[in-house]
Scaffold this motif. Structure first.
Motif, PDB file in Angstrom:
ATOM      1  N   LYS A  74    -110.410 -21.494  -5.148  1.00 28.77           N
ATOM      2  CA  LYS A  74    -111.523 -21.749  -4.303  1.00 28.77           C
ATOM      3  C   LYS A  74    -112.340 -23.046  -4.511  1.00 28.77           C
ATOM      4  O   LYS A  74    -112.953 -23.424  -3.678  1.00 28.77           O
ATOM      5  N   GLN A  75    -111.849 -23.723  -5.293  1.00 25.74           N
ATOM      6  CA  GLN A  75    -112.349 -25.176  -5.393  1.00 25.74           C
ATOM      7  C   GLN A  75    -111.355 -26.141  -6.275  1.00 25.74           C
ATOM      8  O   GLN A  75    -110.609 -25.693  -7.130  1.00 25.74           O
ATOM      9  N   ILE A  76    -111.478 -27.285  -5.872  1.00 23.02           N
ATOM     10  CA  ILE A  76    -110.732 -28.343  -6.568  1.00 23.02           C
ATOM     11  C   ILE A  76    -111.526 -29.636  -6.657  1.00 23.02           C
ATOM     12  O   ILE A  76    -112.170 -30.036  -5.710  1.00 23.02           O
ATOM     13  N   MET A  96    -101.595 -28.725  -2.158  1.00 21.26           N
ATOM     14  CA  MET A  96    -102.566 -27.906  -1.911  1.00 21.26           C
ATOM     15  C   MET A  96    -102.464 -27.042  -0.726  1.00 21.26           C
ATOM     16  O   MET A  96    -102.846 -25.883  -0.806  1.00 21.26           O
ATOM     17  N   ALA A  97    -101.861 -27.521   0.327  1.00 19.60           N
ATOM     18  CA  ALA A  97    -101.878 -26.875   1.576  1.00 19.60           C
ATOM     19  C   ALA A  97    -100.901 -25.531   1.295  1.00 19.60           C
ATOM     20  O   ALA A  97    -101.013 -24.356   1.934  1.00 19.60           O
ATOM     21  N   GLU A  98     -99.920 -25.575   0.294  1.00 20.52           N
ATOM     22  CA  GLU A  98     -99.207 -24.512   0.209  1.00 20.52           C
ATOM     23  C   GLU A  98     -99.967 -23.191  -0.535  1.00 20.52           C
ATOM     24  O   GLU A  98     -99.684 -21.967  -0.275  1.00 20.52           O
ATOM     25  N   PHE A  99    -100.993 -23.547  -1.098  1.00 17.29           N
ATOM     26  CA  PHE A  99    -101.554 -22.481  -2.058  1.00 17.29           C
ATOM     27  C   PHE A  99    -103.128 -22.411  -1.593  1.00 17.29           C
ATOM     28  O   PHE A  99    -103.727 -21.422  -2.151  1.00 17.29           O
ATOM     29  N   PRO A 105    -113.077 -26.116  -0.319  1.00 20.16           N
ATOM     30  CA  PRO A 105    -113.733 -27.337  -0.696  1.00 20.16           C
ATOM     31  C   PRO A 105    -113.039 -28.237  -1.920  1.00 20.16           C
ATOM     32  O   PRO A 105    -112.536 -27.653  -2.908  1.00 20.16           O
ATOM     33  N   VAL A 106    -112.841 -29.624  -1.315  1.00 17.42           N
ATOM     34  CA  VAL A 106    -112.290 -30.437  -2.258  1.00 17.42           C
ATOM     35  C   VAL A 106    -113.389 -31.523  -2.642  1.00 17.42           C
ATOM     36  O   VAL A 106    -113.805 -32.254  -1.604  1.00 17.42           O
ATOM     37  N   THR A 107    -113.597 -31.507  -3.890  1.00 17.05           N
ATOM     38  CA  THR A 107    -114.788 -32.660  -4.440  1.00 17.05           C
ATOM     39  C   THR A 107    -113.867 -33.803  -4.922  1.00 17.05           C
ATOM     40  O   THR A 107    -113.231 -33.758  -5.949  1.00 17.05           O
ATOM     41  N   LEU A 116    -117.686 -37.153  -2.950  1.00 14.02           N
ATOM     42  CA  LEU A 116    -117.339 -36.823  -1.396  1.00 14.02           C
ATOM     43  C   LEU A 116    -116.897 -35.503  -1.330  1.00 14.02           C
ATOM     44  O   LEU A 116    -115.868 -35.256  -1.998  1.00 14.02           O
ATOM     45  N   ASP A 117    -117.612 -34.744  -0.477  1.00 14.98           N
ATOM     46  CA  ASP A 117    -117.457 -33.267  -0.388  1.00 14.98           C
ATOM     47  C   ASP A 117    -116.298 -33.288   0.717  1.00 14.98           C
ATOM     48  O   ASP A 117    -116.755 -33.649   1.967  1.00 14.98           O
ATOM     49  N   MET A 118    -114.988 -32.754   0.764  1.00 19.47           N
ATOM     50  CA  MET A 118    -114.212 -32.683   1.796  1.00 19.47           C
ATOM     51  C   MET A 118    -113.743 -31.172   2.122  1.00 19.47           C
ATOM     52  O   MET A 118    -113.851 -30.338   0.985  1.00 19.47           O
ATOM     53  N   THR A 119    -113.047 -30.909   3.075  1.00 13.87           N
ATOM     54  CA  THR A 119    -112.250 -29.671   2.913  1.00 13.87           C
ATOM     55  C   THR A 119    -110.732 -30.122   2.885  1.00 13.87           C
ATOM     56  O   THR A 119    -110.353 -31.332   3.388  1.00 13.87           O
TER      57      THR A 119
END
Ligand code: DUR
Ligand code: ZN
Length: 133
Positions: A74-76, A96-99, A105-107, A116-119
């Motif tokens: 749910k987060q990295i 990451m796209a595999e799992f 959210p990717v911080t 920087l918070d991204m998805t």
């Protein structure tokens, strides 16, 4: 995730960065991955004299978690010593796209702790996944 938890994960990613094995690049990276059931897996980059065998911090954390039976995340948080929030490489985005869901959210964290918070989808739009197979 709540603000407090987010800052704990940032601190974990920054702390684990100290374990990075980076004799060649001297560019340590730490990652902190949270599973759907709130378990925490950290990872660092691990380099090799045969440079191409290097494993990035993000992939180390994901592979540790998957090998322990976790497949939903749910987060990295990814932390570097960079001037600007670190940008994960293409290979790690694909792993990451595999799992992870596109909305995960990717911080990204810089050396001074700025974030920087991204998805995942923002980092890897129109990704190749098993859905296309
Ligand atoms: O998001 C990133 C970017 C780079 N690296 C590593 C790979 C290599 O060990 C070093 C320099 O590229 O940083 C990571 O672990 N994660
Ligand atoms: Zn990478």
């Amino acid at each position: 995730m709540c603000e407090k938890d987010k800052w704990i994960e940032i601190a974990r990613a920054q702390a684990t960065k100290e374990n990075a094995y980076v004799p060649y690049s001297k560019f340590p990276v730490g990652a902190c991955l949270i599973t759907e059931d709130n378990q925490v897996f950290t990872g660092v980059n691990i380099e090799n004299a045969s440079y191409g065998l290097t494993n990035c911090a993000e992939r180390t954390a994901i592979f540790k978690a998957v090998s322990e039976g976790h497949r939903k995340f749910k987060q990295i948080v990814i932390a570097g010593n960079t001037d600007t929030p670190i940008s994960p490489c293409g290979a790690c985005r694909q792993v990451m796209a595999e799992f992870c869901e596109p909305s995960m959210p990717v911080t990204l964290v810089a050396g001074d702790g700025s974030t920087l918070d991204m998805t995942l989808e923002q980092l890897l739009p129109y990704s190749f996944t098993e859905k296309q197979l």
